[in-house]
Design a protein around this motif. Structure first.
Motif, PDB file in Angstrom:
ATOM      1  N   LEU A 230      -0.997   5.652   6.455  1.00  0.00           N
ATOM      2  CA  LEU A 230      -0.134   4.637   7.058  1.00  0.00           C
ATOM      3  C   LEU A 230       0.491   5.214   8.314  1.00  0.00           C
ATOM      4  N   ASP A 231       0.557   4.424   9.384  1.00  0.00           N
ATOM      5  CA  ASP A 231       1.218   4.925  10.587  1.00  0.00           C
ATOM      6  C   ASP A 231       2.707   4.590  10.547  1.00  0.00           C
ATOM      7  N   GLU A 232       3.399   4.915  11.607  1.00  0.00           N
ATOM      8  CA  GLU A 232       4.866   4.757  11.629  1.00  0.00           C
ATOM      9  C   GLU A 232       5.298   3.305  11.562  1.00  0.00           C
TER      10      GLU A 232
ATOM     11  N   PRO B 137       3.748  11.561   3.439  1.00  0.00           N
ATOM     12  CA  PRO B 137       4.475  11.072   4.620  1.00  0.00           C
ATOM     13  C   PRO B 137       3.552  10.320   5.577  1.00  0.00           C
ATOM     14  N   THR B 138       4.158   9.641   6.513  1.00  0.00           N
ATOM     15  CA  THR B 138       3.445   8.873   7.538  1.00  0.00           C
ATOM     16  C   THR B 138       2.391   9.737   8.231  1.00  0.00           C
ATOM     17  N   GLY B 139       1.204   9.169   8.377  1.00  0.00           N
ATOM     18  CA  GLY B 139       0.144   9.833   9.116  1.00  0.00           C
ATOM     19  C   GLY B 139      -0.692  10.800   8.319  1.00  0.00           C
ATOM     20  N   GLU B 140      -0.315  11.098   7.075  1.00  0.00           N
ATOM     21  CA  GLU B 140      -1.063  12.055   6.269  1.00  0.00           C
ATOM     22  C   GLU B 140      -2.065  11.322   5.386  1.00  0.00           C
ATOM     23  N   ILE B 141      -3.298  11.828   5.353  1.00  0.00           N
ATOM     24  CA  ILE B 141      -4.375  11.167   4.617  1.00  0.00           C
ATOM     25  C   ILE B 141      -4.276  11.474   3.131  1.00  0.00           C
ATOM     26  N   GLY B 142      -4.433  10.439   2.323  1.00  0.00           N
ATOM     27  CA  GLY B 142      -4.464  10.566   0.872  1.00  0.00           C
ATOM     28  C   GLY B 142      -5.177   9.367   0.268  1.00  0.00           C
ATOM     29  N   THR B 143      -5.018   9.182  -1.016  1.00  0.00           N
ATOM     30  CA  THR B 143      -5.641   8.048  -1.701  1.00  0.00           C
ATOM     31  C   THR B 143      -4.796   6.801  -1.527  1.00  0.00           C
ATOM     32  N   VAL B 144      -5.444   5.697  -1.222  1.00  0.00           N
ATOM     33  CA  VAL B 144      -4.740   4.420  -1.026  1.00  0.00           C
ATOM     34  C   VAL B 144      -4.504   3.772  -2.393  1.00  0.00           C
TER      35      VAL B 144
ATOM     36  N   PRO C 100       0.817  -1.212   0.000  1.00  0.00           N
ATOM     37  CA  PRO C 100       0.000   0.000   0.000  1.00  0.00           C
ATOM     38  C   PRO C 100       0.852   1.265   0.000  1.00  0.00           C
ATOM     39  N   LEU C 101       0.384   2.251  -0.740  1.00  0.00           N
ATOM     40  CA  LEU C 101       1.024   3.563  -0.803  1.00  0.00           C
ATOM     41  C   LEU C 101      -0.063   4.614  -0.602  1.00  0.00           C
ATOM     42  N   ILE C 102       0.289   5.729   0.005  1.00  0.00           N
ATOM     43  CA  ILE C 102      -0.633   6.846   0.165  1.00  0.00           C
ATOM     44  C   ILE C 102      -0.135   7.986  -0.707  1.00  0.00           C
ATOM     45  N   LEU C 103      -0.940   8.345  -1.725  1.00  0.00           N
ATOM     46  CA  LEU C 103      -0.531   9.351  -2.696  1.00  0.00           C
ATOM     47  C   LEU C 103      -1.477  10.542  -2.659  1.00  0.00           C
TER      48      LEU C 103
END
Length: 503
Positions: free
Chosen positions: A390-392, A348-355, A337-340
């Motif tokens: 994604l968390d740390e 970055p970690t903890g920031e909401i975006g599209t999975v 999984p990536l958050i873009l």
């Protein structure tokens, strides 16, 4: 059975299927011979590897028997939602290119109205006479029960709606390999992660036309286990079935947890859950307090996975992990999984975006290359538009399941389809369909109507307008009226503002 048998001879007398509450049982030997005969029927009617069949029927043994016949004949098989109207069903049959259709006597009227162009049509019950339809048992008597000589692995082809509201067929390429070469992620997860062994018992309380109930049930069969299928979900019956059949693994959606938790304590305490080693759940976000209550009741045996019919990726989490990370849907199980952000940059970690997922299963939306291209980027990464972070420690948390998607009782409901029906009413000037919190269903469908200047209209009239055009589960549970719907200058509906309006 021969060396080409799908199921080993020493399984022949075991129960492969038990249907509740009817009590119908099918052994592995019967599943082998009957699916072979149907595979011969496919070849006799000209259906070769890559052809498509469809099933319009309720939860019953024949659903899985026919699916296995298609799987071993190298076909695509489409499980059509049995609650759809005839026009909705007809669209899926036409779009999938189904060459054969199987239905039950209970759904024959809808199937008959929906299938004028399907050349081969079969009913799995005795049904009297209907032009263009054959009784399956009467036809199968002429076919052998040994395997067809050109067995190949097939696959399901299931439908979910796209941004236009029209259902989209999610089609994976056929590998075309011999029996035993199917990737079967659910079967592997059952055996390798969840301790499933030959002889274990799996409870399927959900409709077989959905990806997870169908795929996991077939994975259980490949693993030598018994599948107990509920004809329809009932909270107390599910507990009774677990006790009577000594169920070891079961799969749920969160609404089912809610309904079981709402049973009176004396009813819940009446049933012995000690055989249950793993409770699998997916399909919708599970409220933290609901999941915590289930762990308190059943113990730390919940296994949650997050995925999609597209199979572009998956995450999973066990109870012990979840208690440390409440609300998470876990770490990678398939793909990465990536958050873009909206420009495709990794957040970055903890920031909401599209999975997005990298390295998942290949697929395409049948007949819609534009839609396929919109969800897969140039690097092969894919998304269904869900939001999360994604968390740390690499655990995925979901913030929303697509911007407008309504998940009600674990079922995806697409507002555009309902809006397109309501806007046709002469008294409706504008409409928005949203999902609002519901203690039982998770979200309930609410239609917000902006009437025309002279369009006095009653709620019952609007509901009747919908009733003949939409499946029952898509029907609005509430209709509200407003003087003006909030739209941007470009015409985009700002649904989050509607959700904030008082009822």
């Amino acid at each position: 059975m021969t060396d080409d048998a799908l199921f080993p001879p020493d399984w022949a007398d075991r129960d492969a299927l038990i249907i509740e509450p009817s009590g119908v049982r099918v052994t592995f030997g019967e599943l082998e011979s009957r699916s072979n005969a149907i595979a011969h029927l496919f070849r006799a009617r000209g259906l070769m590897s890559g052809s498509t069949i469809a099933l319009v029927m309720e939860n019953r043994a024949e659903f899985l028997v026919i699916s296995w016949a298609a799987q071993r004949a190298g076909l695509y098989y489409v499980g059509v939602n049995s609650h759809l109207t005839a026009p909705e069903t007809e669209y899926i049959l036409r779009d999938s290119g189904a060459s054969a259709l199987f239905t039950s006597a209970a759904l024959l009227d809808i199937a008959d109205a929906a299938a004028p162009e399907v050349p081969h049509r079969f009913v799995v019950d005795a049904f009297g006479e209907r032009s263009g339809w054959e009784e399956l048992d009467a036809v199968l008597g002429e076919f052998p029960t040994n395997p067809i000589p050109d067995q190949r692995e097939g696959d399901f082809l299931l439908y979910s709606s796209g941004t236009t509201g029209r259902p989209k067929g999610i089609q994976r390429p056929l590998a075309g390999g011999p029996l035993g070469s199917y990737p079967d992620p659910p079967g592997r997860w059952l055996r390798e992660l969840l301790g499933f062994q030959a002889g274990d018992v799996y409870l399927c309380p959900a409709p077989l036309y959905h990806a997870a109930p169908l795929g996991w049930s077939m994975g259980v069969h490949r693993s030598g286990g018994t599948v107990v299928v509920l004809e329809r979900f009932d909270a107390e019956r599910a507990l009774d079935v677990i006790q009577r059949h000594r169920v070891t693994h079961a799969q749920w959606v969160p609404t089912m947890f809610v309904r079981m938790l709402k049973l009176a304590p004396e009813i819940r305490d009446r049933y012995d859950m000690s055989s249950l080693r793993m409770a699998i759940h997916s399909a919708a976000p599970c409220p933290v307090e609901v999941k915590r209550a289930m762990i308190d009741w059943w113990g730390p045996i919940l296994f949650e996975f997050y995925s999609s019919t597209e199979g572009m990726g998956a995450t999973a989490i066990f109870s012990e992990e979840w208690l440390r990370k409440p609300g998470s849907v876990g770490r990678p199980l398939l793909g990465r999984p990536l958050i873009l952000d909206d420009d495709g940059r990794e957040l970055p970690t903890g920031e909401i975006g599209t999975v997005w997922f990298d390295g998942g299963t290949s697929f395409r939306y049948r007949g819609d290359p534009g839609r396929s291209a919109a969800v897969v980027d140039s690097s092969g990464r894919a998304t269904v538009g869900d939001l999360g972070y994604l968390d740390e420690d690499g655990y995925l948390f979901l913030s929303d399941r697509r911007t407008d998607l309504i998940i009600s009782g674990g079922v995806n409901i697409y507002p555009r389809e309902i809006e397109d029906v309501l806007i046709l009413h002469p008294a409706v000037l504008d409409v928005a369909v949203i999902g609002l919190p519901d203690p039982d269903l998770g979200r309930r469908v609410v239609a917000v109507i902006q009437p025309t200047a002279s369009g006095a209209v009653e709620v019952d009239e609007l509901l009747e307008h919908c009733r003949t055009r939409l499946a029952r589960y898509k029907m609005p549970r509430e209709i509200r009226f407003t003087e003006q719907l909030p739209r941007t200058p470009t015409g985009k509906l700002r649904k989050h503002l509607i959700s904030d309006e008082p009822s």
